[in-house]
Design an enzyme around this catalytic site. Structure first.
Site, PDB file in Angstrom:
ATOM      1  N   SER A 187       0.794  -1.236   0.000  1.00  0.00           N
ATOM      2  CA  SER A 187       0.000   0.000   0.000  1.00  0.00           C
ATOM      3  C   SER A 187       0.827   1.287   0.000  1.00  0.00           C
ATOM      4  CB  SER A 187      -0.924   0.030   1.211  1.00  0.00           C
ATOM      5  OG  SER A 187      -1.979  -0.871   1.027  1.00  0.00           O
ATOM      6  N   LYS A 243       0.436   3.391  -2.990  1.00  0.00           N
ATOM      7  CA  LYS A 243      -0.747   4.237  -3.188  1.00  0.00           C
ATOM      8  C   LYS A 243      -0.406   5.728  -3.103  1.00  0.00           C
ATOM      9  CE  LYS A 243      -3.710   0.632  -1.143  1.00  0.00           C
ATOM     10  NZ  LYS A 243      -4.423   0.195   0.080  1.00  0.00           N
ATOM     11  N   TYR A 257      -3.351  -2.351 -10.344  1.00  0.00           N
ATOM     12  CA  TYR A 257      -3.266  -2.144  -8.886  1.00  0.00           C
ATOM     13  C   TYR A 257      -2.359  -3.197  -8.241  1.00  0.00           C
ATOM     14  CZ  TYR A 257      -4.814  -2.304  -4.009  1.00  0.00           C
ATOM     15  OH  TYR A 257      -4.847  -2.338  -2.640  1.00  0.00           O
ATOM     16  N   TYR A 260      -4.822   3.631   8.140  1.00  0.00           N
ATOM     17  CA  TYR A 260      -6.178   3.061   8.232  1.00  0.00           C
ATOM     18  C   TYR A 260      -6.832   3.314   9.587  1.00  0.00           C
ATOM     19  CZ  TYR A 260      -3.882   0.991   4.290  1.00  0.00           C
ATOM     20  OH  TYR A 260      -3.177   0.840   3.148  1.00  0.00           O
ATOM     21  N   VAL A 276       1.230  -3.788   3.826  1.00  0.00           N
ATOM     22  CA  VAL A 276       1.208  -5.086   4.508  1.00  0.00           C
ATOM     23  C   VAL A 276       2.478  -5.905   4.282  1.00  0.00           C
ATOM     24  CG1 VAL A 276      -1.282  -5.399   4.795  1.00  0.00           C
ATOM     25  CG2 VAL A 276      -0.176  -6.157   2.674  1.00  0.00           C
TER      26      VAL A 276
HETATM   27  O1  DON Z   1      -4.791  -4.788  -1.792  1.00  0.00           O
HETATM   28  C1  DON Z   1      -4.220  -5.317  -0.847  1.00  0.00           C
HETATM   29  O2  DON Z   1      -4.822  -5.917   0.038  1.00  0.00           O
HETATM   30  C2  DON Z   1      -2.705  -5.209  -0.803  1.00  0.00           C
HETATM   31  N1  DON Z   1      -2.174  -5.259  -2.127  1.00  0.00           N
HETATM   32  C3  DON Z   1      -2.272  -3.926  -0.164  1.00  0.00           C
HETATM   33  C4  DON Z   1      -2.839  -3.726   1.234  1.00  0.00           C
HETATM   34  C5  DON Z   1      -1.945  -2.991   2.148  1.00  0.00           C
HETATM   35  O3  DON Z   1      -0.755  -2.932   1.973  1.00  0.00           O
HETATM   36  C6  DON Z   1      -2.574  -2.418   3.363  1.00  0.00           C
HETATM   37  N2  DON Z   1      -1.575  -1.781   4.207  1.00  0.00           N
HETATM   38  N3  DON Z   1      -1.246  -1.889   5.325  1.00  0.00           N
END
Ligand code: DON
Length: 303
Positions: free
Chosen positions: A63, A66, A188, A239, A257
């Site tokens: 993320s 983003k 994405y 978040y 993540v």
């Molecule tokens: O879309 C997802 O679930 C992952 N590619 C990215 C989520 C993420 O990194 C949330 N961050 N803490």
């Protein structure tokens, strides 16, 4: 201040936390990353870098990508993206579905998955290939031309991406996607699967600490746009733990993540920490503790 000494100290003090937390095994190939790793890098606006621990080990930025996608869309489109995505904290997990229906297909902010899918959709429309637009920005700003998508991670996420697919179809049903669902999801996922080290990410994020200036001195964003991205990072970047992150760290930050977190000390420096063990909201446990210690000891917080 002896920054190198401080970073070395932090590596020592977060050691007990590095075996804790859960790895993001909902993306199976992230489930096999060793939890006992920790890296930290700090890059000044003028390009000096200080690093300690596993700062040069590449990890999945997830993320954190983003932020860069949003920067490219704001740079090109200005404020029009805010008609398609709000900029309020969600208070919900990053992959929650419920809020999107209650709010008629307009995601709460650009950092939860639904919001980032909308931003990626826009980037796809303006750049033809959004993962490569993000990758080029990251390569240029970090000076590391070998930055690339980790294909195993991308394939692994694609095979288990039912939630994001649901979010994307939901957005499409509200008319909030310009491109076909499959192309947006593919873009994405490939953006999220970019692999970088703490050093790469601290360097690549410097425009957030220099009022929007790229490493070659040209503007990527205007100073007000940079202020606004930092504000959204502060309120939404971690978040449903954004309040706790502001309380403990007191800086704009964006987590992924994969266990990375980028934090910005405006007009001063960027810091990237990485350790794969995550807390309940998907933020690196040792990473948050390290940033807490960093701002507490330096006083380099926005508060
Ligand atoms: O879309 C997802 O679930 C992952 N590619 C990215 C989520 C993420 O990194 C949330 N961050 N803490």
């Amino acid at each position: 201040m002896d920054i190198q000494n401080l970073l070395d100290d932090i590596v020592g003090s977060v050691q007990p936390l590095t075996g804790q937390g859960a790895v993001a095994d909902y993306i199976p190939s992230l489930g096999s990353v060793r939890r006992d790793q920790f890296g930290i890098s700090l890059a000044t606006g003028t390009g000096d870098v200080y690093s300690s621990g596993d700062a040069d080990v590449p990890f999945s930025i997830q993320s954190i990508s983003k932020v860069f996608a949003l920067a490219l869309v704001l740079a090109r489109d200005g404020d029009s993206i805010w008609k398609r995505v709000f900029r309020e904290p969600s208070g919900n997990p990053f992959n929650s579905l419920v809020q999107l229906e209650q709010e008629d297909g307009i995601p709460r902010n650009p950092f939860i998955n639904a919001g980032a899918i909308v931003v990626t959709d826009r980037l796809l429309s303006i750049s033809a290939n959004s993962p490569s637009a993000v990758r080029e920005l990251l390569r240029k700003e970090s000076g590391n031309d070998s930055i690339d998508t980790d294909a195993d991670v991308a394939i692994s996420e694609a095979q288990h991406g039912h939630r994001n697919a649901s979010l994307a179809h939901f957005l499409a049903s509200y008319g909030n996607l310009e491109n076909p669902v499959d192309s947006v999801l593919d873009a994405y996922i490939n953006q999220c699967a970019l692999a970088m080290s703490c050093t790469d990410l601290a360097l690549a994020s410097r425009f957030l600490a220099t009022n929007g200036l790229r490493s070659d001195g040209t503007p990527l964003l205007s100073p007000p746009q940079t202020k606004r991205i930092n504000a959204v990072m502060l309120t939404c970047g971690t978040y449903d733990a954004a309040g706790e992150f502001a309380y403990r760290v007191g800086l704009p930050g964006k987590s992924g993540v994969g266990g990375g977190i980028v934090a910005v000390v405006p007009n001063n420096c960027t810091i990237c920490v990485w350790s794969p063990g995550l807390g309940r909201s998907g933020n690196s446990l040792a990473g948050v503790a390290a940033l807490d210690e960093f701002t507490s000891r330096t006083g380099w917080s926005i508060f």
